[in-house]
Design a protein around this motif. Structure first.
Motif, PDB file in Angstrom:
ATOM      1  N   HIS A   1      23.625 -43.760  29.988  1.00  0.00           N
ATOM      2  CA  HIS A   1      24.211 -43.560  28.471  1.00  0.00           C
ATOM      3  C   HIS A   1      25.488 -42.799  28.686  1.00  0.00           C
ATOM      4  O   HIS A   1      26.290 -42.777  27.513  1.00  0.00           O
ATOM      5  N   ILE A   2      25.608 -41.927  29.629  1.00  0.00           N
ATOM      6  CA  ILE A   2      27.085 -41.228  29.585  1.00  0.00           C
ATOM      7  C   ILE A   2      27.931 -41.655  30.554  1.00  0.00           C
ATOM      8  O   ILE A   2      28.890 -42.085  30.450  1.00  0.00           O
ATOM      9  N   SER A   3      27.517 -41.358  32.049  1.00  0.00           N
ATOM     10  CA  SER A   3      28.366 -41.977  33.074  1.00  0.00           C
ATOM     11  C   SER A   3      27.618 -41.845  34.347  1.00  0.00           C
ATOM     12  O   SER A   3      26.967 -40.822  34.632  1.00  0.00           O
ATOM     13  N   SER A   4      28.008 -42.982  35.283  1.00  0.00           N
ATOM     14  CA  SER A   4      27.214 -42.559  36.321  1.00  0.00           C
ATOM     15  C   SER A   4      27.827 -41.628  37.421  1.00  0.00           C
ATOM     16  O   SER A   4      27.293 -41.158  38.333  1.00  0.00           O
ATOM     17  N   GLY A   5      29.105 -40.851  37.060  1.00  0.00           N
ATOM     18  CA  GLY A   5      29.768 -39.834  37.824  1.00  0.00           C
ATOM     19  C   GLY A   5      29.383 -38.557  37.465  1.00  0.00           C
ATOM     20  O   GLY A   5      30.114 -37.617  37.855  1.00  0.00           O
TER      21      GLY A   5
END
Length: 382
Positions: free
Chosen positions: A173-177
């Motif tokens: 939901h936010i970022s894979s990083g």
């Protein structure tokens, strides 16, 4: 190395309506309050309440165990937050709840106010990215999440995930990083409790649930399972106690009372303080906690049950897994209700010695887990 941590949370002790986040923070301070300095900025009233706490000094730092707490009114918390940054010069800002008003305002301000941007920020979502975020009616949260990503508000923010499941939710939901500290929520300090011998008569079930009554807890599923067990003529009676009454709970209570078998007794009991609840749970000597959640980030309910020797029957949608192999519970699939019925019927056939053995294994697991936590959680503020 000791750190100075400025914590922002919507409600805190002496309030308890905020549930898991309040307990998690209180427990965190108990475990690490001698190692780090915790300054907790919170509102001067409990969650969903407009009534200010009585006998609480406002708008000044006061000692509360191993931490200091500042109770601010709704109109003054932001000014107190900015002032605290200048006066305390914290090593970390620790935000509780992704969609909490405090968290949203602080994240937005980090893009504009250098004094906030320069301080490492940790966000503990507390399950906010789980089951509920995808439900109809949550468009305001989804819209804010889209806006926050578009404004890059999560840049250089790190995350306190309570489980591998929540880590995956953050990446989705936010970022894979994102930088994620995957560390379970802090448990209560360990206090040895005497195991109570089960007093449940043969062929009788005594079940319990405590915590928020909300859709993701899936208590309607639990009720249907109980009704199926009651149809079995070998089961004399079933008692199901639910602790915690509020607006949602009262609506659920009204629906439960319809079409109940005479074999089933459902009791809705009022909210207790943590100490009162523990005392009540020990005294009642329940056969099992029944928790068919659709999603759980951690669940203090599970650990607190195990710590006093109550076996647990959970869905396989929580971090607590392989319970049957460990001998103190079950984690079951929600798409196979017949398995839940079989487990409950199995408990009715257990001897007192079998129940006592399961209780002791539950408590031993909880004790080891809690005593190991200082080593597990020490990396959170590294």
């Amino acid at each position: 190395m000791s750190k100075r941590i400025l914590v922002c949370i919507e409600s805190y002790l002496p309030g308890h309506a905020g549930g898991g986040p309040v307990r998690a923070l209180s427990n965190l301070v108990s475990h690490f309050g001698e190692q780090h300095e915790f300054f907790i900025l919170t509102r001067d009233h409990d969650y969903l309440s407009e009534k200010s706490y009585e006998m609480v000094t406002r708008n000044t730092w006061i000692s509360c165990g191993d931490s200091k707490v500042l109770y601010a009114s709704d109109t003054q918390w932001w000014g107190q937050f900015c002032r605290s940054l200048d006066e305390l010069k914290p090593d970390f800002v620790y935000l509780n709840g992704l969609f909490a008003p405090m968290t949203r305002r602080i994240l937005a301000a980090r893009k504009k106010v250098p004094s906030i941007t320069d301080i490492p920020c940790i966000v503990a979502p507390h399950g906010n990215l789980g089951f509920r975020i995808l439900q109809p009616g949550n468009w305001k949260k989804l819209l804010w999440l889209f806006w926050a990503r578009s404004k890059n508000l999560f840049c250089e923010v790190s995350w306190h995930s309570g489980s591998k499941r929540e880590s995956a939710q953050i990446k989705r939901h936010i970022s894979s990083g994102q930088k994620i500290r995957c560390i379970p929520m802090a448990p209560p300090m360990w206090h040895e409790q005497e195991i109570q011998i089960s007093k449940t008569p043969s062929n009788h079930l005594k079940l319990v649930y405590f915590g928020r009554i909300s859709p993701e807890k899936n208590l309607s599923f639990a009720l249907n399972i109980i009704k199926q067990v009651a149809r079995n003529i070998r089961t004399n009676s079933i008692t199901w106690d639910l602790y915690g009454i509020g607006p949602v709970e009262k609506r659920f209570a009204r629906s439960v009372k319809k079409n109940l078998s005479s074999k089933i007794t459902v009791r809705f009991l009022p909210q207790h303080s943590h100490e009162q609840l523990q005392e009540a749970l020990i005294k009642q000597s329940y056969d099992a906690l029944l928790l068919p959640s659709k999603s759980e980030n951690f669940s203090f309910t599970v650990l607190e049950s195990l710590s006093i020797g109550i076996p647990v029957i959970l869905s396989d949608q929580t971090p607590w897994r392989d319970l049957e192999e460990r001998g103190f519970g079950w984690d079951l699939p929600l798409d196979r209700p017949e398995v839940w019925v079989e487990v409950l019927e199995k408990i009715t056939r257990e001897t007192i010695l079998e129940k006592e053995s399961r209780r002791r294994r539950a408590q031993a697991f909880a004790r080891d887990w809690v005593l190991d936590y200082p080593q597990i959680g020490k990396e959170l503020f590294s």
